[in-house]
Design an enzyme around this catalytic site. Structure first.
Site, PDB file in Angstrom:
ATOM      1  N   PRO A  63       0.822  -1.219   0.000  1.00 41.19           N
ATOM      2  CA  PRO A  63       0.000   0.000   0.000  1.00 41.19           C
ATOM      3  C   PRO A  63       0.853   1.265   0.000  1.00 41.19           C
ATOM      4  CG  PRO A  63      -0.648  -1.514   1.781  1.00 41.19           C
ATOM      5  CD  PRO A  63       0.623  -2.040   1.205  1.00 41.19           C
ATOM      6  N   GLU A  90       2.344  -7.584   7.858  1.00 43.21           N
ATOM      7  CA  GLU A  90       3.150  -6.374   8.042  1.00 43.21           C
ATOM      8  C   GLU A  90       4.153  -6.165   6.913  1.00 43.21           C
ATOM      9  OE1 GLU A  90       2.746  -4.190  10.702  1.00 43.21           O
ATOM     10  OE2 GLU A  90       1.030  -5.460  11.208  1.00 43.21           O
ATOM     11  N   ARG A 128      -2.007  -8.933 -21.144  1.00 36.27           N
ATOM     12  CA  ARG A 128      -2.855  -8.529 -22.277  1.00 36.27           C
ATOM     13  C   ARG A 128      -2.143  -7.583 -23.237  1.00 36.27           C
ATOM     14  NH1 ARG A 128      -5.119  -3.855 -21.713  1.00 36.27           N
ATOM     15  NH2 ARG A 128      -6.984  -4.136 -22.949  1.00 36.27           N
ATOM     16  N   ASP A 143      -9.152  -0.035 -25.765  1.00 38.71           N
ATOM     17  CA  ASP A 143      -9.678  -0.169 -24.423  1.00 38.71           C
ATOM     18  C   ASP A 143      -9.368   1.022 -23.542  1.00 38.71           C
ATOM     19  OD1 ASP A 143     -11.053  -2.418 -24.652  1.00 38.71           O
ATOM     20  OD2 ASP A 143      -9.590  -3.740 -23.725  1.00 38.71           O
TER      21      ASP A 143
HETATM   22  N1  ADE Z   1      -0.762  -5.289  -0.205  1.00 37.84           N
HETATM   23  C1  ADE Z   1      -1.714  -4.969   0.682  1.00 37.84           C
HETATM   24  N2  ADE Z   1      -2.467  -3.959   0.246  1.00 37.84           N
HETATM   25  C2  ADE Z   1      -1.981  -3.616  -0.986  1.00 37.84           C
HETATM   26  C3  ADE Z   1      -2.320  -2.634  -1.952  1.00 37.84           C
HETATM   27  N3  ADE Z   1      -3.312  -1.786  -1.764  1.00 37.84           N
HETATM   28  N4  ADE Z   1      -1.590  -2.576  -3.078  1.00 37.84           N
HETATM   29  C4  ADE Z   1      -0.572  -3.434  -3.273  1.00 37.84           C
HETATM   30  N5  ADE Z   1      -0.202  -4.358  -2.408  1.00 37.84           N
HETATM   31  C5  ADE Z   1      -0.891  -4.467  -1.267  1.00 37.84           C
END
Ligand code: ADE
Length: 350
Positions: A63, A90, A128, A143
């Site tokens: 994230p 984590e 793709r 696309d």
């Molecule tokens: N691992 C956990 N959440 C994630 C996300 N939003 N993007 C990429 N990998 C992740």
């Protein structure tokens, strides 16, 4: 049938674990969660490297990463080998990220339990782009996001469903009208739902024609450069506007590839009646629009566009159209370069 167009291999990190439990993670220093340890990750990467005979490009979904985009996917698809490291809970030891990860990427502002789904997303989006994975090459190009513009709505039979009719034009059989409708709908959706996409979109295919004109006072412009730039952006042969008949005559000899005319009006006579004129200024000036705003207007217009440049920008006062500027401050950019910058801003893909 397997055509082996792409190869995806999974590597079980546990094969590189320690002890009876083949442990790959440990408690995070300073907090309770579990973190995948750096030495085990490194061993796994080394094993992959020796198996394929080259170090793969290492992607770590998290994230905290840069938000995924079609540009990232396109860049990844140019790599010979990509290794995607799936963390859990984590995540993984930051020192491994520092030393070995080439790209940390997030699939969106939400938190998943691990990197497996992001890895699948990346593999799917990359695959793709490989010729032969998606049926028609054209479909990939048309696309969503391929050129930074959202997809148009699509319909199938029945033509009437729960009181809702398919847009008439789609059943008309008129290919030209259908393709115009599709482009217009794609633009309308992009401008209303995701206007921020316009900055990186290539709008060339959404304009029915692009023309470039330079108002010249002398024959000293690098017209060979201008012509080449116009060709590169599919803007046809440039028009040169020269008031002075003698200058025009000399230019005709010097630059047979240009269309030399005596006034902007002469150009407009050759274009569609509703052609949009965009006067491009090197610097910010009164009533001028940011180039992004001008790009949005071009996209909304969708018809023919005439970009005009001038050696002496006071000439802009003499005819109608919108004015757009490239830079806030005064900048001494040669004409051919200015045209290149402008065409790339308006027509190039970010
Ligand atoms: N691992 C956990 N959440 C994630 C996300 N939003 N993007 C990429 N990998 C992740």
């Amino acid at each position: 049938m397997s055509r082996e167009i792409i190869g995806v291999k999974t590597v079980d990190l546990r094969n590189f674990g320690r002890g009876n439990y083949r442990q790959i993670d440990d408690y995070a220093f300073g907090s309770g969660g579990m973190v995948i340890a750096a030495p085990q990750l490194k061993e796994a990467l080394e094993a992959v490297t020796s198996e394929i005979g080259a170090r793969p490009y290492v992607v770590y979904p998290s994230p905290q990463g840069a938000l995924i985009s079609q540009e990232i996917i396109e860049s990844l698809s140019k790599q010979e080998n990509v290794a995607i490291i799936c963390g859990h809970y984590e995540g993984i030891d930051e020192r491994f990220v520092e030393k070995y990860v080439d790209l940390e990427v997030s699939i969106g502002d939400c938190v998943l339990t691990g990197g497996e789904i992001p890895a699948m997303l990346i593999v799917d989006a990359m695959s793709r782009l490989v010729p032969g994975v998606v049926g028609k090459g054209k479909a990939v190009i048309e696309d969503s996001f391929y050129r930074g513009i959202l997809d148009n709505p699509n319909y199938t039979r029945p033509a009437m469903w729960e009181g809702l009719e398919v847009p008439e034009v789609l059943t008309s059989g008129n290919e030209k009208e259908i393709s115009r409708w599709r482009r217009r709908e794609a633009v309308r959706r992009t401008l209303t739902r995701r206007p921020e996409l316009v900055s990186r979109a290539s709008v060339r295919e959404y304009l029915s024609g692009v023309n470039v004109a330079v108002i010249a006072e002398t024959e000293n412009i690098n017209l060979a450069g201008v012509s080449e730039t116009c060709r590169a952006y599919d803007a046809g042969r440039p028009y040169i506007v020269a008031n002075d008949r003698e200058v025009r005559e000399r230019m005709k000899e010097l630059y047979p590839e240009a269309k030399i005319v005596g006034s902007v009006r002469k150009i407009l006579e050759r274009l569609d009646d509703d052609a949009l004129t965009v006067k491009v200024s090197g610097t910010s000036r009164k009533n001028a629009l940011h180039s992004l705003e001008a790009k949005r207007i071009c996209l909304e217009h969708g018809g023919e566009v005439l970009f005009i440049f001038a050696e002496n920008e006071e000439d802009f006062e003499n005819f109608a159209g919108i004015t757009s500027y490239l830079y806030d401050e005064e900048s001494e950019i040669p004409m051919s370069m200015k045209i290149g910058i402008a065409l790339d801003r308006f027509l190039g893909k970010r």
